[in-house]
Motif scaffolding. Structure first.
Motif, PDB file in Angstrom:
ATOM      1  N   TRP A  53       0.916  -1.290   0.099  1.00 40.78           N
ATOM      2  CA  TRP A  53      -0.104   0.211  -0.007  1.00 40.78           C
ATOM      3  C   TRP A  53       1.020   1.304   0.072  1.00 40.78           C
ATOM      4  O   TRP A  53       0.341   2.450   0.062  1.00 40.78           O
ATOM      5  CB  TRP A  53      -0.881   0.090   1.347  1.00 40.78           C
ATOM      6  N   GLY A  54       1.986   1.156   0.037  1.00 42.44           N
ATOM      7  CA  GLY A  54       3.198   2.211   0.064  1.00 42.44           C
ATOM      8  C   GLY A  54       3.193   3.114   1.482  1.00 42.44           C
ATOM      9  O   GLY A  54       3.247   4.196   1.343  1.00 42.44           O
ATOM     10  N   TYR A  55       2.979   2.455   2.378  1.00 42.30           N
ATOM     11  CA  TYR A  55       2.863   3.197   3.824  1.00 42.30           C
ATOM     12  C   TYR A  55       4.221   2.944   4.345  1.00 42.30           C
ATOM     13  O   TYR A  55       4.656   1.886   4.213  1.00 42.30           O
ATOM     14  CB  TYR A  55       1.844   2.554   4.736  1.00 42.30           C
ATOM     15  N   SER A  56       4.555   4.034   5.118  1.00 46.34           N
ATOM     16  CA  SER A  56       5.937   3.865   6.045  1.00 46.34           C
ATOM     17  C   SER A  56       5.204   3.291   7.391  1.00 46.34           C
ATOM     18  O   SER A  56       3.948   3.336   7.494  1.00 46.34           O
ATOM     19  CB  SER A  56       6.238   5.165   6.269  1.00 46.34           C
ATOM     20  N   GLN A  57       6.005   2.925   7.995  1.00 45.46           N
ATOM     21  CA  GLN A  57       5.509   2.405   9.465  1.00 45.46           C
ATOM     22  C   GLN A  57       4.819   3.596  10.233  1.00 45.46           C
ATOM     23  O   GLN A  57       3.898   3.319  10.954  1.00 45.46           O
ATOM     24  CB  GLN A  57       6.815   1.839  10.349  1.00 45.46           C
ATOM     25  N   GLU A  58       5.566   4.851   9.990  1.00 49.19           N
ATOM     26  CA  GLU A  58       4.845   5.869  10.797  1.00 49.19           C
ATOM     27  C   GLU A  58       3.527   6.227  10.435  1.00 49.19           C
ATOM     28  O   GLU A  58       2.546   6.387  11.172  1.00 49.19           O
ATOM     29  CB  GLU A  58       5.679   7.091  10.531  1.00 49.19           C
ATOM     30  N   GLU A  59       3.315   5.861   8.841  1.00 43.62           N
ATOM     31  CA  GLU A  59       2.155   6.308   8.348  1.00 43.62           C
ATOM     32  C   GLU A  59       1.055   5.138   8.740  1.00 43.62           C
ATOM     33  O   GLU A  59      -0.245   5.440   9.208  1.00 43.62           O
ATOM     34  CB  GLU A  59       1.951   6.274   6.915  1.00 43.62           C
TER      35      GLU A  59
ATOM     36  N   THR B 295       7.431   2.484  16.489  1.00 42.26           N
ATOM     37  CA  THR B 295       7.905   1.380  17.349  1.00 42.26           C
ATOM     38  C   THR B 295       7.047   0.334  17.373  1.00 42.26           C
ATOM     39  O   THR B 295       7.357  -0.740  17.388  1.00 42.26           O
ATOM     40  CB  THR B 295       8.733   2.099  18.371  1.00 42.26           C
ATOM     41  N   THR B 296       5.674   0.670  17.635  1.00 42.83           N
ATOM     42  CA  THR B 296       4.849  -0.511  17.880  1.00 42.83           C
ATOM     43  C   THR B 296       4.454  -1.138  16.595  1.00 42.83           C
ATOM     44  O   THR B 296       4.485  -2.347  16.376  1.00 42.83           O
ATOM     45  CB  THR B 296       3.357   0.332  18.125  1.00 42.83           C
ATOM     46  N   THR B 297       4.453  -0.530  15.490  1.00 41.94           N
ATOM     47  CA  THR B 297       4.530  -1.013  14.066  1.00 41.94           C
ATOM     48  C   THR B 297       5.938  -1.834  13.909  1.00 41.94           C
ATOM     49  O   THR B 297       5.348  -3.165  13.336  1.00 41.94           O
ATOM     50  CB  THR B 297       4.311   0.221  13.115  1.00 41.94           C
ATOM     51  N   ALA B 298       6.796  -1.435  14.141  1.00 44.41           N
ATOM     52  CA  ALA B 298       7.904  -2.089  13.900  1.00 44.41           C
ATOM     53  C   ALA B 298       7.952  -3.597  14.809  1.00 44.41           C
ATOM     54  O   ALA B 298       8.219  -4.484  14.303  1.00 44.41           O
ATOM     55  CB  ALA B 298       9.221  -1.461  14.365  1.00 44.41           C
ATOM     56  N   LYS B 299       7.668  -3.387  16.044  1.00 42.36           N
ATOM     57  CA  LYS B 299       7.454  -4.585  16.797  1.00 42.36           C
ATOM     58  C   LYS B 299       6.605  -5.464  16.522  1.00 42.36           C
ATOM     59  O   LYS B 299       6.693  -6.679  16.444  1.00 42.36           O
ATOM     60  CB  LYS B 299       7.310  -4.285  18.218  1.00 42.36           C
ATOM     61  N   THR B 300       5.385  -5.170  16.170  1.00 47.25           N
ATOM     62  CA  THR B 300       4.212  -6.011  15.505  1.00 47.25           C
ATOM     63  C   THR B 300       4.769  -6.848  14.325  1.00 47.25           C
ATOM     64  O   THR B 300       4.560  -7.913  14.262  1.00 47.25           O
ATOM     65  CB  THR B 300       3.258  -5.017  15.264  1.00 47.25           C
ATOM     66  N   GLU B 301       5.325  -6.061  13.315  1.00 40.19           N
ATOM     67  CA  GLU B 301       5.739  -6.675  11.943  1.00 40.19           C
ATOM     68  C   GLU B 301       6.975  -7.665  12.301  1.00 40.19           C
ATOM     69  O   GLU B 301       7.000  -8.635  11.788  1.00 40.19           O
ATOM     70  CB  GLU B 301       6.270  -5.604  11.215  1.00 40.19           C
ATOM     71  N   ALA B 302       7.615  -7.622  13.419  1.00 43.39           N
ATOM     72  CA  ALA B 302       8.965  -8.443  13.679  1.00 43.39           C
ATOM     73  C   ALA B 302       8.121  -9.453  14.516  1.00 43.39           C
ATOM     74  O   ALA B 302       9.033 -10.419  14.810  1.00 43.39           O
ATOM     75  CB  ALA B 302       9.853  -7.485  14.341  1.00 43.39           C
TER      76      ALA B 302
END
Length: 182
Positions: free
Chosen positions: A42-48, A63-70
């Motif tokens: 969808w072309g989103y950054s983790q911040e978006e 960081t919530t997005t990053a931890k969830t993705e990991a």
């Protein structure tokens, strides 16, 4: 009632999904991997994506997005529901074998394409190397020919210089004879 899709016998994907889901954090890892793929598609950054979740009422940061993705952060059911709905998929889709199969197929296809490109590049490199060797050989031949020509030129120059000196000496002798008769 939904029927489960049975994996075909011998499919490594089914074993992979089973092993992944059997791990204590397997579902989170699978969900996180799918979330990352969808976010990138969808072309989103983790911040978006974090802002999307904040608008839905969650306290999400990048960081919530990053931890969830990991897969390092458990996903709450209502978060999973909002994320899946936002991307137009079901929660089942977020944990599906089809997703893993697609990812594996895409990875294998990308690997095979890379390997083909590498093989073609290697063949081109070898062709260029052979061409360079041929050019180097021609340069050596031209150098040897030039050396031979230079040697021939020096010999011819020395021969002509000798002949010219001989002619000058004969001419001087004739002039001296003529000068003595006068």
């Amino acid at each position: 009632m939904t029927t489960k899709r049975q994996p075909t016998p011998g499919t490594d994907t089914a074993a992979l999904v089973g092993a992944l889901l059997a791990a204590p954090d397997g579902a989170e890892k699978l969900f996180g991997a799918r979330l990352r793929v969808l976010r990138e598609q969808w072309g989103y950054s983790q911040e978006e994506l974090s802002r999307v979740m904040q608008k839905a009422g969650f306290k999400w940061q990048q960081t919530t997005t990053a931890k969830t993705e990991a897969g390092k952060r458990p996903v709450r059911l209502n978060e999973a529901h909002v994320l899946a709905a936002h991307f137009g998929v079901s929660i089942d889709d977020m944990l599906s074998e089809e997703f893993i199969s697609e990812e594996i197929d895409a990875s294998v296809a990308a690997f095979n394409l890379g390997r083909s490109i590498l093989a073609a590049t290697q063949m081109r490199f070898e062709a260029l190397q052979a061409h360079r060797n041929a050019v180097d050989s021609e340069i050596e031949e031209i150098g040897a020919l030039m050396t031979d020509m230079l040697g021939t030129f020096e010999n011819t120059k020395n021969e002509l210089t000798g002949q010219l000196q001989h002619l000058i000496a004969e001419a001087d002798a004739e002039i001296a004879k003529l000068g003595g008769k006068a």
